[in-house]
Structure formats: C-alpha cells, structure tokens
Motif scaffolding. Sequence first.
Motif, PDB file in Angstrom:
ATOM      1  N   ARG A  65       2.085  -4.872  -3.245  1.00  0.00           N
ATOM      2  CA  ARG A  65       1.541  -5.725  -2.199  1.00  0.00           C
ATOM      3  C   ARG A  65       1.560  -7.193  -2.616  1.00  0.00           C
ATOM      4  NH1 ARG A  65      -4.497  -4.569  -1.823  1.00  0.00           N
ATOM      5  NH2 ARG A  65      -4.574  -6.170  -3.417  1.00  0.00           N
ATOM      6  N   GLU A 101       0.863  -9.220  14.446  1.00  0.00           N
ATOM      7  CA  GLU A 101       0.063  -8.214  13.741  1.00  0.00           C
ATOM      8  C   GLU A 101       0.875  -7.535  12.640  1.00  0.00           C
ATOM      9  OE1 GLU A 101      -2.901  -6.568  17.182  1.00  0.00           O
ATOM     10  OE2 GLU A 101      -0.774  -6.100  17.383  1.00  0.00           O
ATOM     11  N   LEU A 120      -0.172  -7.615   8.578  1.00  0.00           N
ATOM     12  CA  LEU A 120      -0.666  -6.358   8.006  1.00  0.00           C
ATOM     13  C   LEU A 120      -0.814  -6.363   6.476  1.00  0.00           C
ATOM     14  CD1 LEU A 120      -1.717  -3.791   9.177  1.00  0.00           C
ATOM     15  CD2 LEU A 120       0.558  -2.798   9.006  1.00  0.00           C
ATOM     16  N   PRO A 121       0.184  -6.867   5.715  1.00  0.00           N
ATOM     17  CA  PRO A 121      -0.001  -6.867   4.257  1.00  0.00           C
ATOM     18  C   PRO A 121      -1.227  -7.670   3.836  1.00  0.00           C
ATOM     19  CG  PRO A 121       2.285  -7.339   4.809  1.00  0.00           C
ATOM     20  CD  PRO A 121       1.517  -7.383   6.093  1.00  0.00           C
ATOM     21  N   ALA A 136      -3.947  -7.954   5.623  1.00  0.00           N
ATOM     22  CA  ALA A 136      -5.118  -7.124   5.932  1.00  0.00           C
ATOM     23  C   ALA A 136      -5.385  -6.165   4.787  1.00  0.00           C
ATOM     24  CB  ALA A 136      -4.888  -6.350   7.225  1.00  0.00           C
ATOM     25  N   TYR A 137      -4.309  -5.567   4.245  1.00  0.00           N
ATOM     26  CA  TYR A 137      -4.498  -4.626   3.136  1.00  0.00           C
ATOM     27  C   TYR A 137      -4.978  -5.333   1.875  1.00  0.00           C
ATOM     28  CZ  TYR A 137      -2.594  -0.840   5.875  1.00  0.00           C
ATOM     29  OH  TYR A 137      -2.420   0.117   6.829  1.00  0.00           O
ATOM     30  N   LYS A 138      -4.717  -6.647   1.822  1.00  0.00           N
ATOM     31  CA  LYS A 138      -5.167  -7.408   0.668  1.00  0.00           C
ATOM     32  C   LYS A 138      -6.628  -7.813   0.840  1.00  0.00           C
ATOM     33  CE  LYS A 138      -3.233 -11.122  -2.131  1.00  0.00           C
ATOM     34  NZ  LYS A 138      -2.213 -12.174  -2.112  1.00  0.00           N
ATOM     35  N   VAL A 152      -7.650 -10.103   3.349  1.00  0.00           N
ATOM     36  CA  VAL A 152      -7.774 -11.447   3.925  1.00  0.00           C
ATOM     37  C   VAL A 152      -8.412 -11.344   5.313  1.00  0.00           C
ATOM     38  CG1 VAL A 152      -6.481 -13.484   4.673  1.00  0.00           C
ATOM     39  CG2 VAL A 152      -5.745 -12.209   2.648  1.00  0.00           C
ATOM     40  N   GLY A 153      -9.318 -12.274   5.628  1.00  0.00           N
ATOM     41  CA  GLY A 153     -10.034 -12.226   6.907  1.00  0.00           C
ATOM     42  C   GLY A 153      -9.112 -12.467   8.092  1.00  0.00           C
ATOM     43  N   LEU A 154      -9.588 -12.071   9.268  1.00  0.00           N
ATOM     44  CA  LEU A 154      -8.739 -12.064  10.463  1.00  0.00           C
ATOM     45  C   LEU A 154      -8.192 -13.453  10.811  1.00  0.00           C
ATOM     46  CD1 LEU A 154      -7.603 -10.391  12.793  1.00  0.00           C
ATOM     47  CD2 LEU A 154      -9.650 -10.941  14.091  1.00  0.00           C
ATOM     48  N   ARG A 197      -5.653 -14.649   8.177  1.00  0.00           N
ATOM     49  CA  ARG A 197      -4.381 -13.945   8.124  1.00  0.00           C
ATOM     50  C   ARG A 197      -3.575 -14.175   9.390  1.00  0.00           C
ATOM     51  NH1 ARG A 197      -7.540  -8.701   8.571  1.00  0.00           N
ATOM     52  NH2 ARG A 197      -6.900  -7.800  10.536  1.00  0.00           N
ATOM     53  N   ARG A 238       7.123 -10.615   7.333  1.00  0.00           N
ATOM     54  CA  ARG A 238       6.116  -9.707   6.791  1.00  0.00           C
ATOM     55  C   ARG A 238       6.262  -9.580   5.273  1.00  0.00           C
ATOM     56  NH1 ARG A 238       6.290  -3.618   8.764  1.00  0.00           N
ATOM     57  NH2 ARG A 238       8.125  -3.668   7.460  1.00  0.00           N
TER      58      ARG A 238
END
Lengths: 286, 412
Positions: free
Chosen positions: A84, A104, A108-109, A111-113, A115-117, A120, A156
């Motif tokens: 990641r 989105e 996504l990567p 989000a998996y890390k 990071v806030g909405l 990101r 991405r």
Amino acid sequence: MSVIELQDVSKLYGFGDAANVALDEVSLSIEQGEFVAVMGPSGSGKSTLMNIIGLLDRPSHGSYNLNGRKVARLRPNQAAKYRRDTIGFIFQSFNLLPRLMALENVALPLAYKGVGLTRRTRLASDMLARVGLQHREYYYPWQLSGGQRQCVAIARALVNDPALIIADEPTGNLDSAGSRLVMELLSELHKSGHTILFVTHNPELTRYASRVVYMHDGTIIHDEKTKIGEVAQAVRRAMYNVSRTTVEDDLAGVSALMNAVPSHDNASTALASKPRKKTSKRRGKK
Amino acid sequence: MRSLTRGNVKTAIASVRSAKWRSLLTMMGIIIGIVSVVTVVSIGEGVKRQVVSQMNHLGKDLITVRPGQLVNRDEKGTITGVNLFSGYTTTGALSDKDVSSIQKTKGVKLAVPLSIVTGGIDVDGKTYNNASIIGTTPQLPEALKQKIAYGDFFNDSDENQNGAIIGKSVATGIFDDDIPLGRSFEFHGEEFIVRGVFEPFKNATLSLDTDFNNAIFIPYPVAQELTENKAAIYEVLAQPNDPDQANTVAAAIKDNVKSNHGNQEDFTVLKQGESLSVTSNILNLLTRLIGGIAAISLLVGGIGIMNVMLVSVTERMHEIGIRKAIGATSRQIRNQFLIEATVLSVAGGVIGVIISLVINVMLRIFTDIEPVISWQVVALAAGVSLVVGIIFGTAPALKAARKDPIEALRHE
Ligand SMILES: Nc1ncnc2c1ncn2[C@@H]1O[C@H](COP(=O)(O)OP(=O)(O)O)[C@@H](O)[C@H]1O
Ligand SMILES: [Mg+2]
C-alpha cells in the motif's frame, strides 16, 4: 543502492513430477529511477515476476530486498501495508471497482491507509487532474474509454506516492491512442523520479524504456540498457523478421521474439548474455 | 478509520440494494423472528398493563372463589403454576351452601355469586346466542365498583322480578340502542325488562374473566328458578370488611368451603393481586412458546445470511483481489464483509420492527388487545439482529479475508 534486488528467486507451482517452474532462479537488480520494459512470450513468467516484485505473491525460493529490506517472507498483512505504501500496481484489465466513481476508486488506497474523507478526496482529485481526468471525477468506470480507465487506474496507483510502479501489460487492452496516452503518463512519472517496471508485447513501446529485460521459460535471457526514444537492439533485430506494418500488433511482437530469441542465440552478441540453466537441477533438489 | 467504516457501510448498503429481492428473501428469517418476538412481547406488556389497571380499579382486596383447581401453590401459598386446561375440566362445583358459607365467614362484608344461565334470548322475534346471561345478587355493582350508566340495578326488594341490567355491548349490539331502558326480551319462555345499563367495563384481555360488557345480569333467585336450581355458579366475589385483612379472610373462606366439600380442594380462592400472576403465568408460557419459534426463525435467518454472504464472497472474489492489491489488509476485508452481513440482518431487524408496528396498530383497531411496544423491546430487536449478523457474517468474512490476493485476482 538498488531499489530492487532479487537473488535466485524461483516460483514453483504444484508438487513433485507435476511441478511447474514459473520462475527459475532469477536474479535481477533495479536501480532507483530506472524505467524497465519486461518482454517475453506468453507463459515466460513475466506476470509471476511482477507479482513477486510487487509483493502480491511470495517466491518459493530465493531472497528479495526491496529498499534494503528483506521482503521475501513477509506475512500477508505486513505485505499488504508495504504494498500500500511503496508500490503502485497497474493491470492489463484496469481492475477498477465498477460500483465506485473514478474519484472513489482513486481514493480507495488512501482509505485503507486511514486518511480522512476530505483529505483523501482532495488528494484523489489532484491525482485525477494530474492524469488529465479532472472532468471525469464523478464518472463510473463503464462511462470511460479504455485509455481513460487505465489513466484512473494509474492515478489510483500513484495516490499513495509509491516509489515503485509496476504495470503488467498496461497497454494490452488499449488501442494505439490509448497506449500512447498511458505510456506518455508513465514516461512523465519516470522523469519525475519514479522507478517503473512494465510488461509489454509491443516492441515499439521499448522506446520509452531505459532498460529492456527479456524472459523465456522462467529465466531472464537478455538484459539491455537502451537509450530512451530508441527501440531496443534485440527487438529491432527481431522486428526485421516480421512485417513492419504490424508493429502495433501484440501478437506480432510475441512471435517476432519467439523467432528472434532461441534461434539467434549463438549468432547475436546482444542476446544470451546469461547462459540458461537446466531446470531439472532445481527439481532434483526439491 | 471511521471514514473507512462509513465507506464500508455505504458499499454494503449499495450491494444490498443492488440485489433487492435476494436481500429481502435473505432477511426473511430475521424479519419473521423479530416480528414474532416484538409482537408477543408487546402483547404481553399490553395485557399486563390492562390487568394492572383493572386490578387497581377493583381494588386489591377483592377475593374471587372459582370451581376447579386453577392454580398450583407452594406451601407459602405463592402461585407456582396455572392449570390452563384442568381448571375447566375438574368437576368441583360451588353451591348455594358455599355462597352462604362465604357470606358468613368472619370479616366478609359481602359475597356475590355469579351463575351462568345457558340459552339464547329473543328480542322482537329474533334469537341471540352471543350474550352471557348471569344470575347475580344486588351487591354486584358494589363488589365490582362499577357504576350504572342509565337506570338502576335490582335491589333486595325486587330481587324476584324479571328485570335485567345489561352491558354496553349488549345495548348497542342486540338492542341497537344506547339506552334501551324499558325494552323487553324473552328468555326461557319468560319476559324480562331492561332496567339498567352498566358503564363500560375495563376488561383485561386474556384474563380468565367473562366479558361483562357482553353480559345480561338477572336476579340470582330468578336464574335459579328458571333452571330449576341447575345454573352453575362459576364465580363468587367476596369483599372483606378490612382490606388489610384480605389474606386472612381468603384463608378463612378457603377453610369454610373446603369443609363443605368434604375436605377436597376442588375450587380456587384468588385474591385480585393474584389474577395478575395468573395472567403473567399464561403470558410467560405463550412467550416461551413463541420465543422458541422466534429463536428457530432467527437461526434459519442467520444461516440464510451466511449462505448469501458466502455466495457474495465468491462472486466478488475479483473485487477482493483488487482491494488487496491496492493495499487492503485482511482485517479491512474482513470488516467490510462483516459490516455487510450486519447491514443485512439489521435491515431485517428494522423491517421486522416496522411490520410489528403495523401489526400493533391493526391489533388495536380490530381487537381488544392493546399491545405496547416499549423501547426495550425495540432495543432487544436491534441487539438480536446485530448479534445474528456478526455471528453468521464471521465465517464468510474470514473466507474473504484469508484469500490470497493473486488467487482472488485470477477470479473473473
Ligand atoms: N496459479 C498457477 N498455477 C499453476 N501454474 C501457474 C499459475 N500461475 C502461473 N502459472 C504458470 O507459470 C508460468 C508463467 O506464467 P505467467 O507469469 O503468467 O506468464 P506471462 O505473464 O509471462 O504470460 C506459466 O507456465 C503458467 O502456466
Ligand atoms: Mg502475464
């Protein structure tokens, strides 16, 4: 120091007599900032090699250092985090999530890390702008052309700012315009300092690369540094065997290599820089 | 991390909505389970409240004597069980002698027998069989603390005349008249005049009592005469002089009646407070029964969710591969599918609660039952569906989480 350092890496599928050697004691080192094209006929182990370098897969034998860290035996969760944070993957079939919008998908990567909405979304939006798709943020993958989809996939792959970018046949599903778009993007990334590995069947695309690696039957049979903008020597030699009008055609590239590599083995000085090993040796050792 | 969960919930809802029918069928077991739990519990709650309010109205000191052994008690006299069926089949009967024994028991202010007279009534040439005809004595309104809305009750002096006091349902249902005073009906060949109408009784559903709103009260001696003393006394109401002495008086009544019955306890003495415990005994039995059905239904629902989630994991193997390739950890994949299973079952729970509310309103409109849906039962439903989702979502979520990324990517 090399970014990637593979030492005698093998990958076997199956057991005993039915064993299938996908990679046979491959050693390879790649420096920071190299732009490597990987070529070779279908089934020669290119994808297997990419997956191992990209930490999606683990080698059966051998050692792998990535940025000086031993990663061949990472556990799945550690591999996921390392992947990641340091590796961007680009696939032949884009592999975007169909139910998510471009924005989105790119986010996504992050989000998996964790990071806030808001952050990101901004980063993803910046990244989409960078690949020239700022007006397609709210499009779903099916509303985009193949080239655009691949650009979203590249955005991405880039969004976590990975040092290493791995692209397995990124232009395989694209027409020539799409291919050019994607390759220009990768080329720009290369200029900005990323290390990039990409697999291609199209000899023309080796123009973008700074180094070309040829694979056959799970081994690297030729490894050549090239000038950017020029087609690699070995490929050019192979290309004379086929009609010039089909240079864009993947299959032509493959068959040209199939012809070029084994038969020119002794004649060419550029090819066969490394003698092939007998695979039976490995099998005997188990 | 929270934003990822929100994303997961969003994905889960999208995936549930994209397969509406499949999701709905999957939720069916949960919905049925939740509906039965919520409805039964709310009916029970409603009935208990009705019983409590009736009890408060009648006063805790009212003592009821009935034929048959209705309840089991331990040595201390606490009710341990209710004989739902044997209570009506045992052959004990109460006689006039018992009534006068109860009346003569020390500390008893008044004792009112209620006897059932069988047969239909004729009004203007039409026969009605749905009202209960009850023979009783002039103290009934006092014992029940019930007022007469129109007219008056018979008294000691006109106890032998064919007068009748009717409940509200009889007035509107049979006489089609709110105040049918002076109207007449024929019963066992004799003519009766309506001389009074009771105010509506607050009846508790599911209690063992007759619906007095649908009853016609005639003088006890007249009832005995009509049936040649064969009208069965189904209940004697007694009130002690001193409400605090209700327990002692009840015990004395029991001893007196028992000696009349050759020391057989083939009758039951209940204090008003105990009728709540009788009702809740019946309710508990019912709740346990339906609770079992609900548990099975929730189990089946959970298995359905597990099945659908397993299919979903297989269907979305490629997606799992992509997510892992771009850096999702096993735990993050597991949570995604766990949340999806939970969204499914909680959605089932929510639909179940909504259906229960509809049933609740229906019951209030079409029956005497007034179910009460408390926030506790809604919380219970939510909790149960959450737990079911987590329990049965775990196996599919782990299957997804453990998948090797390369293998998952190879799926198409
Ligand atoms: N999961 C697998 N099981 C068995 N054999 C496999 C598997 N994956 C790849 N192989 C074999 O490994 C060899 C190399 O495959 P691959 O790396 O995909 O080749 P390329 O990408 O160069 O076409 C092929 O012979 C292929 O059949
Ligand atoms: Mg491949």
